[in-house]
Design a protein around this motif. Structure first.
Motif, PDB file in Angstrom:
ATOM      1  N   PRO A  60       0.728  -1.162   0.004  1.00  0.00           N
ATOM      2  CA  PRO A  60      -0.006  -0.046   0.060  1.00  0.00           C
ATOM      3  C   PRO A  60       1.061   1.396  -0.097  1.00  0.00           C
ATOM      4  CG  PRO A  60      -0.333  -1.311   2.025  1.00  0.00           C
ATOM      5  CD  PRO A  60       0.849  -1.939   1.096  1.00  0.00           C
ATOM      6  N   SER A  61       0.746   2.155  -0.953  1.00  0.00           N
ATOM      7  CA  SER A  61       1.451   3.379  -1.303  1.00  0.00           C
ATOM      8  C   SER A  61       1.172   4.366  -0.067  1.00  0.00           C
ATOM      9  CB  SER A  61       1.415   3.891  -2.535  1.00  0.00           C
ATOM     10  OG  SER A  61       2.155   4.709  -2.871  1.00  0.00           O
ATOM     11  N   LEU A  62       2.056   5.295   0.414  1.00  0.00           N
ATOM     12  CA  LEU A  62       1.917   6.305   0.957  1.00  0.00           C
ATOM     13  C   LEU A  62       1.862   7.483   0.130  1.00  0.00           C
ATOM     14  CD1 LEU A  62       4.672   5.824   3.856  1.00  0.00           C
ATOM     15  CD2 LEU A  62       2.165   5.176   3.943  1.00  0.00           C
ATOM     16  N   VAL A  63       2.041   7.455  -1.144  1.00  0.00           N
ATOM     17  CA  VAL A  63       1.796   8.284  -2.238  1.00  0.00           C
ATOM     18  C   VAL A  63       0.485   8.245  -2.980  1.00  0.00           C
ATOM     19  CG1 VAL A  63       2.809   9.314  -4.327  1.00  0.00           C
ATOM     20  CG2 VAL A  63       4.319   8.411  -2.662  1.00  0.00           C
ATOM     21  N   SER A  64      -0.699   9.348  -2.741  1.00  0.00           N
ATOM     22  CA  SER A  64      -1.664   9.255  -3.390  1.00  0.00           C
ATOM     23  C   SER A  64      -1.630   9.170  -4.997  1.00  0.00           C
ATOM     24  CB  SER A  64      -2.613  10.477  -2.995  1.00  0.00           C
ATOM     25  OG  SER A  64      -2.922  10.595  -1.633  1.00  0.00           O
ATOM     26  N   LYS A 117       1.359   6.928 -13.602  1.00  0.00           N
ATOM     27  CA  LYS A 117       1.364   8.261 -13.673  1.00  0.00           C
ATOM     28  C   LYS A 117       2.223   8.680 -14.972  1.00  0.00           C
ATOM     29  CE  LYS A 117       0.276  10.246  -9.377  1.00  0.00           C
ATOM     30  NZ  LYS A 117       0.414  11.509  -8.203  1.00  0.00           N
ATOM     31  N   ARG A 118       3.205   8.018 -15.159  1.00  0.00           N
ATOM     32  CA  ARG A 118       4.175   8.281 -16.002  1.00  0.00           C
ATOM     33  C   ARG A 118       3.396   7.705 -17.654  1.00  0.00           C
ATOM     34  NH1 ARG A 118       8.762   4.696 -15.789  1.00  0.00           N
ATOM     35  NH2 ARG A 118       7.454   3.108 -16.816  1.00  0.00           N
ATOM     36  N   GLU A 119       2.605   6.502 -17.672  1.00  0.00           N
ATOM     37  CA  GLU A 119       1.853   6.063 -18.652  1.00  0.00           C
ATOM     38  C   GLU A 119       0.575   6.822 -18.820  1.00  0.00           C
ATOM     39  OE1 GLU A 119       3.596   4.100 -20.956  1.00  0.00           O
ATOM     40  OE2 GLU A 119       5.153   4.039 -19.669  1.00  0.00           O
TER      41      GLU A 119
END
Length: 91
Positions: free
Chosen positions: A40-44, A60-62
Protein backbone atom coordinates in the motif's frame (compact mmCIF):
# COMPACT_ATOMS: atom_id res chain seq x y z
CA UNK A 1 15.10 -15.22 -8.74
CA UNK A 2 13.39 -11.86 -8.83
CA UNK A 3 10.70 -10.36 -6.64
CA UNK A 4 7.86 -8.35 -8.18
CA UNK A 5 6.40 -5.47 -6.20
CA UNK A 6 2.99 -3.97 -6.92
CA UNK A 7 2.64 -0.64 -5.13
CA UNK A 8 -0.90 0.68 -5.17
CA UNK A 9 -2.90 3.55 -3.69
CA UNK A 10 -5.28 2.12 -1.07
CA UNK A 11 -7.24 5.41 -0.88
CA UNK A 12 -8.01 5.05 -4.59
CA UNK A 13 -9.39 1.54 -4.05
CA UNK A 14 -6.78 -0.21 -6.19
CA UNK A 15 -6.02 -3.13 -3.88
CA UNK A 16 -8.25 -5.57 -5.79
CA UNK A 17 -6.65 -4.58 -9.09
CA UNK A 18 -3.18 -5.14 -7.60
CA UNK A 19 -4.25 -8.48 -6.10
CA UNK A 20 -5.65 -9.65 -9.45
CA UNK A 21 -2.42 -8.71 -11.21
CA UNK A 22 -0.39 -10.47 -8.51
CA UNK A 23 -2.47 -13.63 -8.99
CA UNK A 24 -1.94 -13.55 -12.75
CA UNK A 25 1.82 -13.03 -12.39
CA UNK A 26 2.17 -15.77 -9.78
CA UNK A 27 0.31 -18.28 -11.94
CA UNK A 28 2.25 -17.35 -15.10
CA UNK A 29 5.75 -17.12 -13.58
CA UNK A 30 5.54 -19.89 -10.96
CA UNK A 31 9.10 -21.10 -11.55
CA UNK A 32 10.61 -17.78 -12.60
CA UNK A 33 10.02 -15.45 -9.63
CA UNK A 34 10.54 -15.56 -5.90
CA UNK A 35 7.20 -13.90 -5.21
CA UNK A 36 4.93 -10.91 -5.59
CA UNK A 37 4.63 -8.30 -2.87
CA UNK A 38 1.64 -5.97 -2.53
CA UNK A 39 2.58 -2.63 -0.98
CA UNK A 40 0.00 0.00 0.00
CA UNK A 41 1.56 3.28 -1.14
CA UNK A 42 1.91 6.33 1.02
CA UNK A 43 1.77 8.39 -2.20
CA UNK A 44 -1.76 9.16 -3.41
CA UNK A 45 -2.56 7.90 -6.89
CA UNK A 46 0.49 5.65 -7.19
CA UNK A 47 0.37 2.37 -9.05
CA UNK A 48 3.79 1.01 -9.88
CA UNK A 49 5.08 -2.40 -10.89
CA UNK A 50 8.71 -3.16 -10.09
CA UNK A 51 11.02 -6.11 -10.59
CA UNK A 52 13.46 -5.84 -7.73
CA UNK A 53 14.10 -2.07 -7.80
CA UNK A 54 13.49 -1.47 -11.53
CA UNK A 55 10.20 0.27 -12.34
CA UNK A 56 8.52 -1.62 -15.17
CA UNK A 57 5.28 0.31 -15.20
CA UNK A 58 4.17 3.56 -13.59
CA UNK A 59 0.53 4.61 -13.94
CA UNK A 60 1.32 8.32 -13.67
CA UNK A 61 4.06 8.13 -16.29
CA UNK A 62 1.92 6.11 -18.71
CA UNK A 63 -1.38 7.84 -17.93
CA UNK A 64 -3.17 4.51 -17.57
CA UNK A 65 -3.07 1.07 -15.96
CA UNK A 66 -1.27 -1.79 -17.72
CA UNK A 67 -3.25 -4.43 -19.55
CA UNK A 68 -2.52 -7.85 -18.03
CA UNK A 69 -1.10 -9.11 -21.35
CA UNK A 70 1.25 -6.12 -21.50
CA UNK A 71 2.29 -6.59 -17.87
CA UNK A 72 3.11 -10.26 -18.42
CA UNK A 73 5.26 -9.34 -21.42
CA UNK A 74 7.14 -6.68 -19.44
CA UNK A 75 7.79 -9.09 -16.56
CA UNK A 76 8.75 -11.95 -18.89
CA UNK A 77 11.30 -9.72 -20.66
CA UNK A 78 13.03 -9.13 -17.27
CA UNK A 79 12.76 -12.52 -15.57
CA UNK A 80 12.81 -15.12 -18.37
CA UNK A 81 13.08 -13.67 -21.91
CA UNK A 82 12.92 -17.14 -23.48
CA UNK A 83 9.56 -18.01 -21.88
CA UNK A 84 6.57 -18.37 -24.18
CA UNK A 85 3.42 -16.66 -22.99
CA UNK A 86 1.16 -18.55 -25.35
CA UNK A 87 -1.95 -16.50 -26.12
CA UNK A 88 -0.48 -13.52 -24.24
CA UNK A 89 2.42 -13.32 -26.69
CA UNK A 90 3.00 -10.17 -28.74
CA UNK A 91 1.39 -10.32 -32.16
Amino acid sequence: MKTITLEYCPKCGWMLRAAYMAQELLSTFTEDIYGVTLVPSLVSGRFQVRVDEEILFDRKREGRFPEIKELKQLVRDRVNPEKSLGHSEKK
